[in-house]
Design a protein around this motif. Structure first.
Motif, PDB file in Angstrom:
ATOM      1  N   HIS A 176      -4.327  -7.894   8.380  1.00  0.00           N
ATOM      2  CA  HIS A 176      -5.324  -6.906   8.805  1.00  0.00           C
ATOM      3  C   HIS A 176      -4.966  -6.322  10.171  1.00  0.00           C
ATOM      4  CE1 HIS A 176      -9.141  -5.108   9.918  1.00  0.00           C
ATOM      5  NE2 HIS A 176      -9.173  -5.888  10.980  1.00  0.00           N
ATOM      6  N   LYS A 177      -4.545  -7.159  11.102  1.00  0.00           N
ATOM      7  CA  LYS A 177      -4.170  -6.694  12.439  1.00  0.00           C
ATOM      8  C   LYS A 177      -2.982  -5.734  12.371  1.00  0.00           C
ATOM      9  CE  LYS A 177      -7.002  -8.435  15.342  1.00  0.00           C
ATOM     10  NZ  LYS A 177      -7.848  -7.539  16.115  1.00  0.00           N
ATOM     11  N   GLY A 178      -2.026  -6.015  11.498  1.00  0.00           N
ATOM     12  CA  GLY A 178      -0.876  -5.129  11.332  1.00  0.00           C
ATOM     13  C   GLY A 178      -1.290  -3.760  10.836  1.00  0.00           C
ATOM     14  N   PHE A 179      -2.150  -3.719   9.812  1.00  0.00           N
ATOM     15  CA  PHE A 179      -2.632  -2.433   9.313  1.00  0.00           C
ATOM     16  C   PHE A 179      -3.440  -1.698  10.370  1.00  0.00           C
ATOM     17  CE2 PHE A 179      -1.769  -3.608   4.862  1.00  0.00           C
ATOM     18  CZ  PHE A 179      -1.215  -2.401   4.460  1.00  0.00           C
ATOM     19  N   GLU A 180      -4.255  -2.433  11.110  1.00  0.00           N
ATOM     20  CA  GLU A 180      -5.065  -1.819  12.158  1.00  0.00           C
ATOM     21  C   GLU A 180      -4.172  -1.163  13.211  1.00  0.00           C
ATOM     22  OE1 GLU A 180      -7.608  -3.930  15.412  1.00  0.00           O
ATOM     23  OE2 GLU A 180      -8.759  -3.886  13.552  1.00  0.00           O
ATOM     24  N   LEU A 181      -3.140  -1.848  13.621  1.00  0.00           N
ATOM     25  CA  LEU A 181      -2.209  -1.306  14.610  1.00  0.00           C
ATOM     26  C   LEU A 181      -1.508  -0.061  14.067  1.00  0.00           C
ATOM     27  CD1 LEU A 181      -0.760  -1.647  17.349  1.00  0.00           C
ATOM     28  CD2 LEU A 181       0.911  -3.048  16.159  1.00  0.00           C
ATOM     29  N   TYR A 182      -1.101  -0.107  12.813  1.00  0.00           N
ATOM     30  CA  TYR A 182      -0.428   1.032  12.187  1.00  0.00           C
ATOM     31  C   TYR A 182      -1.335   2.262  12.168  1.00  0.00           C
ATOM     32  CZ  TYR A 182       1.706   3.823   8.488  1.00  0.00           C
ATOM     33  OH  TYR A 182       2.244   4.848   7.764  1.00  0.00           O
ATOM     34  N   TYR A 183      -2.581   2.084  11.766  1.00  0.00           N
ATOM     35  CA  TYR A 183      -3.486   3.222  11.675  1.00  0.00           C
ATOM     36  C   TYR A 183      -3.927   3.723  13.038  1.00  0.00           C
ATOM     37  CZ  TYR A 183      -3.602   3.000   6.670  1.00  0.00           C
ATOM     38  OH  TYR A 183      -3.238   3.046   5.359  1.00  0.00           O
ATOM     39  N   ILE A 184      -4.052   2.845  14.014  1.00  0.00           N
ATOM     40  CA  ILE A 184      -4.386   3.288  15.371  1.00  0.00           C
ATOM     41  C   ILE A 184      -3.255   4.147  15.928  1.00  0.00           C
ATOM     42  CG2 ILE A 184      -4.663   2.480  17.749  1.00  0.00           C
ATOM     43  CD1 ILE A 184      -6.394   0.223  16.648  1.00  0.00           C
ATOM     44  N   GLN A 185      -2.017   3.765  15.679  1.00  0.00           N
ATOM     45  CA  GLN A 185      -0.889   4.577  16.135  1.00  0.00           C
ATOM     46  C   GLN A 185      -0.909   5.944  15.459  1.00  0.00           C
ATOM     47  OE1 GLN A 185       2.454   2.087  15.216  1.00  0.00           O
ATOM     48  NE2 GLN A 185       2.413   1.059  17.209  1.00  0.00           N
ATOM     49  N   GLY A 186      -1.245   5.981  14.187  1.00  0.00           N
ATOM     50  CA  GLY A 186      -1.338   7.249  13.468  1.00  0.00           C
ATOM     51  C   GLY A 186      -2.438   8.142  14.016  1.00  0.00           C
ATOM     52  N   ILE A 187      -3.567   7.551  14.363  1.00  0.00           N
ATOM     53  CA  ILE A 187      -4.673   8.320  14.919  1.00  0.00           C
ATOM     54  C   ILE A 187      -4.307   8.861  16.299  1.00  0.00           C
ATOM     55  CG2 ILE A 187      -7.034   8.115  15.820  1.00  0.00           C
ATOM     56  CD1 ILE A 187      -7.568   6.206  13.446  1.00  0.00           C
ATOM     57  N   LYS A 188      -3.629   8.058  17.107  1.00  0.00           N
ATOM     58  CA  LYS A 188      -3.198   8.531  18.431  1.00  0.00           C
ATOM     59  C   LYS A 188      -2.212   9.686  18.297  1.00  0.00           C
ATOM     60  CE  LYS A 188      -3.873   4.275  21.009  1.00  0.00           C
ATOM     61  NZ  LYS A 188      -3.231   3.172  21.725  1.00  0.00           N
ATOM     62  N   TRP A 189      -1.287   9.590  17.347  1.00  0.00           N
ATOM     63  CA  TRP A 189      -0.329  10.675  17.119  1.00  0.00           C
ATOM     64  C   TRP A 189      -1.072  11.944  16.704  1.00  0.00           C
ATOM     65  CZ3 TRP A 189       0.887  13.543  12.775  1.00  0.00           C
ATOM     66  CH2 TRP A 189       2.016  14.364  12.893  1.00  0.00           C
ATOM     67  N   GLU A 190      -2.039  11.796  15.810  1.00  0.00           N
ATOM     68  CA  GLU A 190      -2.809  12.948  15.343  1.00  0.00           C
ATOM     69  C   GLU A 190      -3.579  13.602  16.493  1.00  0.00           C
ATOM     70  OE1 GLU A 190      -3.976  15.674  12.539  1.00  0.00           O
ATOM     71  OE2 GLU A 190      -2.661  13.979  12.162  1.00  0.00           O
ATOM     72  N   GLU A 191      -4.132  12.774  17.377  1.00  0.00           N
ATOM     73  CA  GLU A 191      -4.853  13.307  18.528  1.00  0.00           C
ATOM     74  C   GLU A 191      -3.920  14.102  19.447  1.00  0.00           C
ATOM     75  OE1 GLU A 191      -7.594  11.764  22.246  1.00  0.00           O
ATOM     76  OE2 GLU A 191      -6.289  10.351  21.215  1.00  0.00           O
ATOM     77  N   GLU A 192      -2.728  13.584  19.685  1.00  0.00           N
ATOM     78  CA  GLU A 192      -1.757  14.303  20.511  1.00  0.00           C
ATOM     79  C   GLU A 192      -1.370  15.634  19.875  1.00  0.00           C
ATOM     80  OE1 GLU A 192       1.501  11.638  21.035  1.00  0.00           O
ATOM     81  OE2 GLU A 192       0.357  10.275  22.312  1.00  0.00           O
TER      82      GLU A 192
END
Length: 96
Positions: A24-40
């Motif tokens: 779960h932590k791995g998926f959470e980290l992956y999706y948080i990185q994706g959201i940060k990229w999208e925000e940028e």
């Protein structure tokens, strides 16, 4: 001896739960990185809309641009920092 045996049994019983937690932590980290990229990327698009006239794109009315300017102050600092860097493959030919 009995206490160490009990710890070992508990360790083995909690193994599936620990595995799922780390998964779960791995998926959470992956999706948080994706959201940060999208925000940028959205910030870049926002800046391009406001300052597109510098590269020949039509821009919104000046009054609207001035009202939105406080929201892109950080982006202006980033653009200024990148423009002073040396040209490379990473920065591109326009230095941004």
């Amino acid at each position: 001896m009995e206490k160490s045996k009990l710890k070992e049994v508990l360790w083995k019983l909690t193994l599936p739960l620990r595995f799922l937690w780390e998964f779960h932590k791995g998926f959470e980290l992956y999706y948080i990185q994706g959201i940060k990229w999208e925000e940028e990327e959205l910030e870049n698009i926002f800046a391009l809309i406001l300052f597109g006239d510098y590269i020949g794109l039509p821009h919104p009315p000046t009054e609207l641009t001035y009202r939105l300017l406080p929201y892109v102050v950080r982006e202006l600092y980033v653009m200024q920092e990148k423009s002073g860097k040396e040209v490379s493959l990473k920065t591109g030919w326009i230095g941004v």
